[in-house]
Every structure is written in C-alpha cells, then in structure tokens.
Design an enzyme around this catalytic site. Structure first.
Site, short mmCIF file in Angstrom:
data_model
loop_
_atom_site.label_atom_id
_atom_site.label_comp_id
_atom_site.label_asym_id
_atom_site.label_seq_id
_atom_site.Cartn_x
_atom_site.Cartn_y
_atom_site.Cartn_z
N LYS A 95 -4.45 0.45 -1.94
CA LYS A 95 -4.10 0.17 -0.54
C LYS A 95 -3.87 -1.32 -0.33
O LYS A 95 -2.94 -1.72 0.38
CB LYS A 95 -5.20 0.68 0.40
N LYS B 282 8.96 3.54 -1.90
CA LYS B 282 7.94 4.29 -1.15
C LYS B 282 7.76 3.71 0.25
O LYS B 282 7.61 4.45 1.23
CB LYS B 282 6.61 4.28 -1.92
N ASP C 39 -7.53 4.42 8.00
CA ASP C 39 -7.90 5.71 7.44
C ASP C 39 -6.63 6.55 7.41
O ASP C 39 -5.81 6.50 8.33
CB ASP C 39 -8.99 6.39 8.28
N PHE D 265 -0.91 6.95 -5.84
CA PHE D 265 -2.31 7.38 -5.93
C PHE D 265 -2.51 8.53 -4.95
O PHE D 265 -1.62 8.89 -4.20
CB PHE D 265 -3.27 6.21 -5.63
N GLY D 266 -3.70 9.11 -4.99
CA GLY D 266 -4.01 10.21 -4.07
C GLY D 266 -3.08 11.40 -4.28
O GLY D 266 -2.86 11.84 -5.41
N TYR D 267 -2.52 11.88 -3.18
CA TYR D 267 -1.67 13.08 -3.21
C TYR D 267 -0.20 12.77 -3.48
O TYR D 267 0.65 13.65 -3.37
CB TYR D 267 -1.79 13.83 -1.87
N ASP D 268 0.11 11.52 -3.82
CA ASP D 268 1.51 11.12 -4.01
C ASP D 268 2.30 12.04 -4.95
O ASP D 268 3.48 12.30 -4.70
CB ASP D 268 1.59 9.67 -4.51
N THR E 40 -11.61 -2.47 2.95
CA THR E 40 -11.39 -1.38 2.00
C THR E 40 -11.84 -1.82 0.61
O THR E 40 -11.84 -3.00 0.30
CB THR E 40 -9.91 -0.95 1.95
N ASN E 41 -12.21 -0.83 -0.20
CA ASN E 41 -12.47 -1.08 -1.62
C ASN E 41 -11.34 -0.49 -2.48
O ASN E 41 -11.43 -0.49 -3.70
CB ASN E 41 -13.81 -0.45 -2.03
#
Length: 194
Positions: free
Chosen positions: A12, A171, A68, A148-151, A7-8
């Site tokens: 994560k 979390k 993913d 991050f993302g949809y958090d 992953t980059n």
C-alpha cells in the site's frame, strides 16, 4: 507537508508513493518508530479507517492518515467486505483468501464485484474521509502475479487483464485506492494553497 501513513502494508505504501510524487513527505509506521498492529474491530471500512488514523494521531499528535479497503462481491452479499484481509482466517494469507472466494463462487453466474477504499485523514486534529471504488468482476481462476491481495482474480471494468497482470502505473488508472487518493491529494493541495 509531513504525514504518517498508519499502515504496516508495504504494498500500500508503494502504491501510494507512486501516486503522490514528492510534494508530501510520507512516513510509514516503521519509519516513525511505531511497532503496533492496529486492530480493525468495526463492521464498516469507514470506522476501521478512523480507528487506524485516530490511534496513530493519539499516539503521536501528528497529522496522519489511514485507509481500509474491502472487496465486495455481489454473489456473496457484499462479502468478504470488511473482512477481506482475514476472510480465510487470522493468518491473513492472500492465497487462502482467494481460494475461499473461488470456492464460494463456483457455478455463480453473477461475478460482479467492486473494490472500495476509504481514506481517513486527520489534519490539525480534524478528520476527513475520501472514498474510491473500482467496479469489475471476479474471474474463475488466478491471472498474473503482480499486485497483492485479491488482484489475481479481479478484472476491473474496461480492462482485459486482472490487476495482477498490470504494472502499477496501469493499475492506477482503474484502482479504487488511486481514486480515493486522488481526492485526498486534491484536498491536501487545496489546504496547502489556502
């Protein structure tokens, strides 16, 4: 045991290292000197996770894993799902993705959703997969700025706050990624003790 994490995504890596402790050495793509953006061309999380782990395994011959994750919203027939990272376009901007979801969910009474993570591990040339889910609902507005993302719009079942209002250790009690990684870590520990 040394594993390359395909992953980059620094967020994560941070989440995973917080779960792992020091019994395994996790090498990021950057630390392994690999500078590629692995494509995610498939229409399932499982196939995309495999694509990422097998790409890195073919390049390095080393034990590695990838994951993913998708947000699956009932009112949107499972969208954004496999397109979660680029739901609002290839720029992969979380704020744009959130805005699109909130717009599409305007007036929706069913706000049920789940995050789902699939981990693909390639160990000694053989692939194993592990899945974790976190069920919850989509809020009508943004809450918090951690994560991050949809958090900021996802409230897991049993919690009064969004993922973005939680510290990482809180979390991890609800997280899809934590649940998938627990299975993954349990499997690795068994392998080490064999």
């Amino acid at each position: 045991m040394k594993l390359i994490f395909a992953t980059n995504n620094k967020n994560k890596v941070k989440e995973f290292r917080s779960l792992l402790g020091d019994q395994f050495e996790i090498i990021t793509l950057q630390e392994a000197g690999i500078d590629i953006d692995i494509p995610e061309p498939h229409n399932t999380l499982e196939a995309n996770a495999t694509e990422k782990s097998s790409t890195i395994h073919q390049m390095t011959g080393q034990n590695c894993f990838a994951e993913d994750t998708g947000l699956e919203i009932e009112a949107l027939n499972g969208a954004p799902g496999v397109l979660s990272a680029r739901y609002a376009g290839e720029q992969k901007e979380a704020a744009d993705n959130i805005a699109k979801v909130l717009h599409e969910m305007e007036g929706a009474t069913n706000r049920g959703a789940q995050f789902r993570t699939v981990v693909s591990l390639i160990l000694d040339g053989k692939e194993y997969q592990f899945e974790g889910t976190s069920k919850g609902h989509i809020s009508t507005e943004i809450h918090g700025d951690n994560g991050f993302g949809y958090d900021p719009i996802f409230f897991p079942d049993g919690a009064e706050r969004s993922f973005a209002e939680m510290e990482l250790n809180e979390k991890n009690q609800y997280s899809h990624r934590a649940r998938a990684f627990e299975k993954f870590i349990g499997f690795l520990q068994k392998k080490i003790n064999e």
